[in-house]
Design a protein around this motif. Structure first.
Motif, short mmCIF file in Angstrom:
data_model
loop_
_atom_site.label_atom_id
_atom_site.label_comp_id
_atom_site.label_asym_id
_atom_site.label_seq_id
_atom_site.Cartn_x
_atom_site.Cartn_y
_atom_site.Cartn_z
N GLU A 43 0.86 -1.18 0.00
CA GLU A 43 0.00 0.00 0.00
C GLU A 43 0.90 1.22 0.00
O GLU A 43 1.61 1.49 0.97
CB GLU A 43 -0.92 0.00 1.21
CG GLU A 43 -1.93 1.14 1.20
CD GLU A 43 -2.94 1.04 2.34
OE1 GLU A 43 -3.15 2.06 3.01
OE2 GLU A 43 -3.49 -0.06 2.54
N GLU A 44 0.89 1.96 -1.10
CA GLU A 44 1.76 3.11 -1.27
C GLU A 44 0.91 4.36 -1.41
O GLU A 44 0.01 4.42 -2.25
CB GLU A 44 2.63 2.92 -2.53
CG GLU A 44 3.69 3.98 -2.71
CD GLU A 44 5.01 3.61 -2.05
OE1 GLU A 44 5.88 4.49 -1.98
OE2 GLU A 44 5.17 2.47 -1.62
N ALA A 49 -1.85 -2.07 -3.96
CA ALA A 49 -1.40 -2.66 -5.22
C ALA A 49 -1.09 -4.13 -5.00
O ALA A 49 -0.50 -4.50 -3.97
CB ALA A 49 -0.17 -1.94 -5.76
N MET A 72 -3.82 -2.12 -9.38
CA MET A 72 -3.48 -1.06 -8.45
C MET A 72 -4.71 -0.19 -8.26
O MET A 72 -5.26 0.32 -9.24
CB MET A 72 -2.30 -0.24 -8.98
CG MET A 72 -1.80 0.79 -8.00
SD MET A 72 -0.18 1.42 -8.48
CE MET A 72 0.13 2.53 -7.11
N PHE A 109 9.05 -1.01 -7.30
CA PHE A 109 8.32 -1.56 -6.16
C PHE A 109 9.00 -2.79 -5.56
O PHE A 109 8.44 -3.42 -4.67
CB PHE A 109 6.89 -1.93 -6.58
CG PHE A 109 6.82 -2.79 -7.83
CD1 PHE A 109 7.09 -4.14 -7.79
CD2 PHE A 109 6.46 -2.22 -9.04
CE1 PHE A 109 7.03 -4.92 -8.93
CE2 PHE A 109 6.38 -2.99 -10.19
CZ PHE A 109 6.67 -4.34 -10.14
N PHE A 138 7.29 3.97 -9.36
CA PHE A 138 6.17 3.50 -8.54
C PHE A 138 5.95 4.48 -7.40
O PHE A 138 6.91 4.95 -6.79
CB PHE A 138 6.50 2.11 -7.98
CG PHE A 138 5.39 1.47 -7.22
CD1 PHE A 138 4.34 0.86 -7.88
CD2 PHE A 138 5.37 1.50 -5.83
CE1 PHE A 138 3.30 0.27 -7.18
CE2 PHE A 138 4.34 0.91 -5.12
CZ PHE A 138 3.30 0.29 -5.80
N PRO A 139 4.71 4.87 -7.10
CA PRO A 139 3.46 4.26 -7.56
C PRO A 139 2.88 4.86 -8.85
O PRO A 139 1.79 4.50 -9.26
CB PRO A 139 2.51 4.53 -6.39
CG PRO A 139 2.99 5.83 -5.83
CD PRO A 139 4.49 5.81 -5.97
#
Length: 202
Positions: A43-44, A49, A72, A109, A138-139
């Motif tokens: 979880e970003e 995701a 995502m 990631f 990313f993200p």
């Protein structure tokens, strides 16, 4: 001392240190070189995701193909990349001239892809080398070229620097590895919970 010959099959499980996230990754020897596969949940920036990847390298650890898929924030994700091993890239068969000269794929990631330049360069302790990578940011999930520098500071420690466009200061982090060049701790971001086969005695 050079890197220990890579095992024909190995596995690493990492956990994120700054946000919720875990990954299971595997490296296997193939007829043409090496294959990296992995699956992670992270979880970003509050966005969940779930991603899977497969990277095929030649026997010199140069990226030749990469597939990233999953979802995502509930939306599908898919990248299909190919490289000729000499710095030319395509996505879904279409040329990507902006990535010209990149020898490695760098998935933002996972720490798995740091092993690619570490193995490919085989730096002596104290040595540095520039790296141009095909970076999947990313993200944002945006492909771009990324200029990096790897310095082998100790037998199992590297200093990683990246000049990220739009950021004021270069990003830098210490990478602690095992004897094979797999990342066991990525400063501030990832830490290995499991690594097989066992690390040989130094």
């Amino acid at each position: 001392m050079s890197l220990v010959p890579f095992p024909s099959e190995s596995r690493v499980r990492w956990r994120r240190l700054d946000v919720p996230g875990r990954e299971d990754a595997r490296v296997e020897q193939t007829a043409g070189g090496w294959r990296l596969t992995g699956q992670l949940d992270v979880e970003e920036d509050g966005v969940p995701a779930r991603l899977r990847y497969r990277i095929d390298c030649d026997d010199a650890w140069r990226t030749r193909a990469a597939r990233i898929e999953g979802e995502m924030d509930g939306r599908p994700v898919r990248f299909e990349l190919a490289a000729d091993g000499a710095g030319q890239w395509t996505r879904d068969g279409h040329p990507l001239p902006e990535l010209a000269g990149a020898m490695d794929v760098d998935l933002g990631f996972t720490p798995a892809t740091n092993t690619l330049p570490i193995r490919r360069l085989a730096l002596a302790v104290g040595a540095s080398a520039p790296v141009r990578s095909a970076w999947l940011r990313f993200p944002e999930l945006r492909l771009e070229a990324l200029e990096q520098i790897y310095t082998r500071e100790a037998e199992r420690a590297y200093r990683y620097r990246a000049h990220i466009e739009g950021d004021g200061e270069p990003f830098t982090a210490r990478l602690d590895t095992d004897a094979f060049g797999r990342v066991l701790r990525y400063e501030g971001l990832w830490e290995a919970e499991l690594a097989t086969p066992g690390d040989p005695a130094p």
